[in-house]
Design a protein around this motif. Structure first.
Motif, mmCIF file in Angstrom:
data_model
loop_
_atom_site.group_PDB
_atom_site.id
_atom_site.type_symbol
_atom_site.label_atom_id
_atom_site.label_comp_id
_atom_site.label_asym_id
_atom_site.label_seq_id
_atom_site.Cartn_x
_atom_site.Cartn_y
_atom_site.Cartn_z
ATOM 1 N N ASN A 229 0.818 -1.213 0.000
ATOM 2 C CA ASN A 229 0.000 0.000 0.000
ATOM 3 C C ASN A 229 0.850 1.261 0.000
ATOM 4 N N GLU A 230 2.016 1.169 0.599
ATOM 5 C CA GLU A 230 2.899 2.339 0.614
ATOM 6 C C GLU A 230 3.283 2.747 -0.805
ATOM 7 N N THR A 231 3.267 1.786 -1.725
ATOM 8 C CA THR A 231 3.616 2.143 -3.104
ATOM 9 C C THR A 231 2.582 3.089 -3.719
ATOM 10 N N LEU A 232 1.337 3.069 -3.194
ATOM 11 C CA LEU A 232 0.332 4.032 -3.657
ATOM 12 C C LEU A 232 0.846 5.448 -3.449
ATOM 13 N N VAL A 233 1.540 5.645 -2.349
ATOM 14 C CA VAL A 233 2.088 6.954 -2.032
ATOM 15 C C VAL A 233 3.395 7.183 -2.783
ATOM 16 N N LEU A 234 4.269 6.212 -2.713
ATOM 17 C CA LEU A 234 5.611 6.397 -3.275
ATOM 18 C C LEU A 234 5.566 6.586 -4.785
ATOM 19 N N ASN A 235 4.654 5.891 -5.451
ATOM 20 C CA ASN A 235 4.538 6.058 -6.903
ATOM 21 C C ASN A 235 4.218 7.499 -7.264
#
Ligand SMILES: [Fe+2]
Length: 247
Positions: A229-235
């Protein structure tokens, strides 16, 4: 490691009092291996407007960034700070024309603090669904605070809207709650972790303590869902590679 919920921005809510405290908090995050902080000051629609809130937040953020640039270590030595808000639910929230501006910048993630007083109504739950149907991704702040305040069917109704769930690190650190926390993490009910840090002492950044407790009890793989889910932000920030820190 990413902290999804914090009150780092100085002088805008009951979090950090001033720039010195914010820098001290950032030093703590840095020492804990946290790379990315979501700064989510409280937004209360009954006491300010989105325009005033955002202007105050952004001005305080600029002052903090100027200070970090002038530190001997330089700004790049500090965790990245992304601006957002912790929006307290109010009746009519789904009709607010400024919801996009209150999302975590560059994303459609909207951190919502559900009401503490009284049982959640069907109307409230419908509004969360409505926000989701508008293309935003609501995220319920510190779900652990409601588990004893709301009947389990109300918690289920909220989860059924598809809202994502954030819990505070404290959930994993308190002897009274950690068993439940580990179970909810294993069930993939918890989508984001946050410190909800407000200061340097009583509510200090505590991400590494929670991560250590999780890894000790469940192993590093238990954080896979949260990391995904953190990739939602990092992307959104062009940081779509695995960031450092535990797990
Ligand atoms: Fe908070």
């Amino acid at each position: 490691m990413l902290d999804f919920h914090s009150h780092l921005i100085p002088g805008v809510d009951d979090g950090s009092k001033d720039i010195a405290m914010s820098v001290g908090m950032l030093d703590m995050w840095k020492s804990q291996g946290v790379d990315f902080i979501c700064a989510t000051p409280h937004f209360y629609a009954d006491s300010t407007s989105p325009d005033r809130f955002l202007a105050k937040r952004d001005s305080a953020y600029s002052s903090l960034i100027d200070t970090l640039k002038n530190t001997p270590e330089g700004i790049t030595s500090y965790p990245h700070i992304a601006l957002g808000a912790e929006v307290y639910y109010y009746r009519g929230l789904s009709s607010c024309e400024d919801l996009n501006r209150l999302c975590l910048q560059g994303t459609n993630l909207l951190l919502i603090e559900m009401p503490f007083g009284g049982e959640w109504t069907d109307y409230m739950i419908r509004e969360i669904s409505e926000i989701k149907s508008m293309g935003l991704i609501p995220v319920a702040a510190h779900i652990e605070r409601y588990l004893k305040r709301q009947p389990s069917d109300k918690i289920d109704d909220l989860l059924d809207t598809g809202i994502l769930i954030q819990c505070n690190c404290e959930f994993f650190l308190s002897f009274k709650t950690r068993k439940k926390a580990f179970r909810m993490l294993s069930d993939k009910t918890i989508d984001f972790l946050g410190s909800d840090a407000h200061n340097l002492t009583s509510r200090a950044p505590n991400m590494s303590d929670a991560i250590a407790a999780i890894e000790k009890k469940l192993g590093a793989d238990a954080l896979h869902h949260v990391k995904k889910n953190e990739t939602l932000v990092l992307n959104a920030y062009g940081m779509n590679t695995t960031i450092g820190g535990a797990a």
